[in-house]
Write a protein that holds these residues in place. Structure first.
Motif, short mmCIF file in Angstrom:
data_model
loop_
_atom_site.label_atom_id
_atom_site.label_comp_id
_atom_site.label_asym_id
_atom_site.label_seq_id
_atom_site.Cartn_x
_atom_site.Cartn_y
_atom_site.Cartn_z
N GLN A 123 -12.11 47.61 -71.64
CA GLN A 123 -12.38 47.37 -70.23
C GLN A 123 -13.76 47.87 -69.83
O GLN A 123 -14.48 47.21 -69.08
CB GLN A 123 -11.31 48.03 -69.36
CG GLN A 123 -9.95 47.38 -69.49
CD GLN A 123 -8.87 48.15 -68.77
OE1 GLN A 123 -9.07 49.26 -68.29
NE2 GLN A 123 -7.69 47.55 -68.69
N LYS A 150 -24.74 40.61 -67.48
CA LYS A 150 -24.86 39.16 -67.38
C LYS A 150 -25.11 38.72 -65.94
O LYS A 150 -25.93 37.83 -65.68
CB LYS A 150 -23.61 38.48 -67.92
CG LYS A 150 -23.47 38.58 -69.42
CD LYS A 150 -22.16 37.99 -69.90
CE LYS A 150 -21.98 38.19 -71.40
NZ LYS A 150 -20.67 37.71 -71.86
N LEU A 151 -24.42 39.36 -65.00
CA LEU A 151 -24.62 39.04 -63.59
C LEU A 151 -26.04 39.39 -63.16
O LEU A 151 -26.69 38.61 -62.46
CB LEU A 151 -23.60 39.79 -62.73
CG LEU A 151 -23.62 39.52 -61.25
CD1 LEU A 151 -23.39 38.04 -60.95
CD2 LEU A 151 -22.56 40.36 -60.55
N ARG A 152 -26.54 40.53 -63.59
CA ARG A 152 -27.92 40.93 -63.28
C ARG A 152 -28.91 39.88 -63.79
O ARG A 152 -29.81 39.45 -63.07
CB ARG A 152 -28.24 42.29 -63.88
CG ARG A 152 -29.70 42.68 -63.72
CD ARG A 152 -30.03 44.04 -64.27
NE ARG A 152 -29.76 44.12 -65.69
CZ ARG A 152 -29.81 45.25 -66.40
NH1 ARG A 152 -30.11 46.39 -65.82
NH2 ARG A 152 -29.56 45.26 -67.68
N SER A 184 -20.75 44.65 -69.69
CA SER A 184 -21.26 43.34 -70.13
C SER A 184 -21.34 42.38 -68.95
O SER A 184 -22.33 41.66 -68.79
CB SER A 184 -20.37 42.74 -71.21
OG SER A 184 -20.47 43.45 -72.40
N CYS A 185 -20.31 42.38 -68.11
CA CYS A 185 -20.29 41.51 -66.93
C CYS A 185 -21.44 41.86 -66.00
O CYS A 185 -22.13 40.97 -65.50
CB CYS A 185 -18.94 41.64 -66.23
SG CYS A 185 -18.82 40.64 -64.73
N ALA A 186 -21.64 43.15 -65.76
CA ALA A 186 -22.73 43.58 -64.86
C ALA A 186 -24.09 43.16 -65.42
O ALA A 186 -24.96 42.70 -64.67
CB ALA A 186 -22.68 45.09 -64.66
N HIS A 228 -16.40 48.19 -71.82
CA HIS A 228 -17.39 47.29 -72.42
C HIS A 228 -17.45 45.96 -71.66
O HIS A 228 -18.55 45.44 -71.42
CB HIS A 228 -17.08 47.06 -73.89
CG HIS A 228 -17.51 48.20 -74.77
ND1 HIS A 228 -17.81 48.04 -76.08
CD2 HIS A 228 -17.71 49.51 -74.51
CE1 HIS A 228 -18.18 49.20 -76.61
NE2 HIS A 228 -18.11 50.10 -75.66
N ALA A 229 -16.29 45.43 -71.27
CA ALA A 229 -16.26 44.16 -70.54
C ALA A 229 -16.93 44.30 -69.17
O ALA A 229 -17.67 43.42 -68.73
CB ALA A 229 -14.82 43.68 -70.38
N THR A 230 -16.70 45.42 -68.49
CA THR A 230 -17.28 45.64 -67.17
C THR A 230 -18.79 45.76 -67.24
O THR A 230 -19.52 45.13 -66.46
CB THR A 230 -16.69 46.93 -66.53
OG1 THR A 230 -15.27 46.78 -66.43
CG2 THR A 230 -17.27 47.18 -65.16
#
Length: 104
Positions: A6, A16-18, A12-14, A8-10
């Protein structure tokens, strides 16, 4: 997912969003994110116009540590930084440093 997955996923998401936000052409957009870990309380507030909000010590800490952060930065708590795979995320920061939050 495990708590480590969780984290790592969070992060990674941040990241990618950036990248997505900063690559939008024709708009002056900024991006800041704070990631921490802890108990939270969430709910809807209001009577005429409902809003969803989240409260908790980790939320307050993130909000406090986000002041003074430059655009394009993601700040993660010491707990999150300790959990990250340093090679996967290209992190060279030493945890022997004393800050509560680290910038990615």
């Amino acid at each position: 997912q495990t708590p480590l997955q969780q984290v790592h996923a969070t992060v990674s998401c941040a990241m990618k969003l950036r990248n997505a936000v900063l690559n939008i052409q024709g708009h002056d957009l900024g991006f800041k994110a704070g990631i921490s870990y802890g108990d939270v309380l969430s709910g809807f507030i209001g009577t005429k116009r409902l809003r969803f909000d989240i409260w908790g010590q980790s939320v307050s800490e993130c909000a406090t540590h986000m002041h003074g952060t430059s655009n394009e930065k993601i700040r993660v708590s010491r707990y999150i930084m300790r959990s990250l795979d340093k090679d996967k995320f290209g992190i060279e920061t030493s945890l022997s440093e004393s800050p509560q939050f680290f910038e990615l």
